[in-house]
Design an enzyme around this catalytic site. Structure first.
Site, PDB file in Angstrom:
ATOM      1  N   THR A  95       0.856  -1.183   0.000  1.00 56.42           N
ATOM      2  CA  THR A  95       0.000   0.000   0.000  1.00 56.42           C
ATOM      3  C   THR A  95       0.890   1.230   0.000  1.00 56.42           C
ATOM      4  OG1 THR A  95      -1.694  -1.192   1.246  1.00 56.42           O
ATOM      5  CG2 THR A  95      -1.846   1.217   1.205  1.00 56.42           C
ATOM      6  N   LYS A 171      -6.781   1.164  -3.459  1.00 56.33           N
ATOM      7  CA  LYS A 171      -6.436   0.677  -2.119  1.00 56.33           C
ATOM      8  C   LYS A 171      -6.565   1.784  -1.078  1.00 56.33           C
ATOM      9  CE  LYS A 171      -4.607  -2.007   1.068  1.00 56.33           C
ATOM     10  NZ  LYS A 171      -5.391  -3.064   1.728  1.00 56.33           N
ATOM     11  N   LYS A 240      -0.924   5.993   8.160  1.00 55.34           N
ATOM     12  CA  LYS A 240      -0.100   6.343   6.997  1.00 55.34           C
ATOM     13  C   LYS A 240      -0.939   6.393   5.724  1.00 55.34           C
ATOM     14  CE  LYS A 240       1.588   3.055   4.881  1.00 55.34           C
ATOM     15  NZ  LYS A 240       1.198   2.153   3.749  1.00 55.34           N
TER      16      LYS A 240
END
Length: 296
Positions: A95, A171, A240
């Site tokens: 990711t 994603k 994040k």
């Protein structure tokens, strides 16, 4: 098929093991060498650098924690690009941000190697059981090589588009939606408990009605029980992803009020002590704490 695999965290180790058990010749690398030993025990060979893992491979997979980690294992004298043969393929399952994916696509094009983003939805247990939902993007000739292998690792492979960064954006969108679900379930459980309703019963009732989806069931149960450890999807990693989502949206001139709110909730959860060993479900600590309901 000769396959390299870089990144042996909980997700990567499960995927790499499945590749070995599917009969592929797999060479693995991890920055912490001890994590490679269980893979050696089931038949993988162990490389000392990412370049060595990529050398001779038809496909090298990466599953690492963030943009910096993927950049570190891809570039440089010991990086994947220095070992990957012309015409071979790098499939990134990490990711990462859209800008990083675009830069990697250009770097692979310059070295006459292929790059595919194949992002996954699912926790480590789903990876081990080959039940991941995989979404891939890349050039047609690269997808033709990658997709048959990816189909052995999950329950479905969806094609997003021709640009790898499109899969990374999907994603980020998905993880943004997960974070909002967790916040919603935290608030819902707080209201229910204050109203004399068992939060676990609330989750059971709602997920057997209008909210019958894995995300609500998995995270709802964890929140109702205040079971925030161990981490299946680490809270700091989703934090994040929230930052990456906000950055991508800013580039596209799309305001995201909910993502901005959740950004502050992540900060508050971290300030309350939630760290790498806490699951994303710990985001609900904020709503529960605001209501005076956090159990020690």
């Amino acid at each position: 098929m000769k396959i390299g695999f870089v990144g042996l965290g909980a997700m990567g180790a499960a995927i790499a093991k499945n590749l070995v058990e599917s009969g592929h010749e797999v060479r693995v690398f991890n920055r912490s060498p001890a994590r490679a030993e269980p893979l050696r025990a089931v038949g993988a060979s162990v490389a000392t650098t990412p370049a060595e893992a990529a050398r001779g491979a038809e496909i090298v997979f990466t599953m690492v924690s963030d943009d910096a980690a993927l950049t570190a294992v891809t570039y440089g004298d010991d990086g994947i690009l220095s070992g990957l043969a012309k015409g071979a393929l790098h499939v990134s399952m990490s990711t990462i941000g859209v800008a990083t994916s675009e830069a990697l696509t250009a770097a692979h094009r310059d070295t006459h190697t292929g790059f595919v983003s194949a992002i996954v939805f699912g926790r480590p247990d789903a990876a081990a059981a080959r039940k991941l939902f995989i979404m891939a993007a890349g050039a047609d000739e690269h997808l033709k090589v990658a997709v048959p292998v990816l189909e052995t690792l999950g329950q479905s492979v969806g094609i997003v588009g021709a640009e790898p960064a499109q899969a990374n954006l999907v994603k980020l969108i998905g993880n943004f939606m997960l974070s909002v679900i967790v916040e919603t379930m935290g608030e819902a459980c707080a209201v229910a408990e204050k109203g004399g309703i068992d939060p676990s019963r609330l989750v059971e009732l709602l997920t057997n009605a209008s909210f019958n989806a894995p995300a609500y069931k998995i995270y709802g149960a964890m929140i109702a029980q205040q079971r925030f450890q161990p981490a299946g999807f680490s809270l700091p990693l989703c934090q994040k992803d929230n930052r990456l989502m906000l950055a991508a949206a800013e580039t596209l001139a799309v305001p995201l009020p909910l993502a901005s709110f959740v950004h502050d909730r992540f900060l508050a959860a971290r300030a309350r002590g939630a760290g790498p060993d806490h699951d994303l479900s710990a985001l609900a600590l904020c709503a529960l704490s605001d209501a005076g309901l956090v159990r020690e």
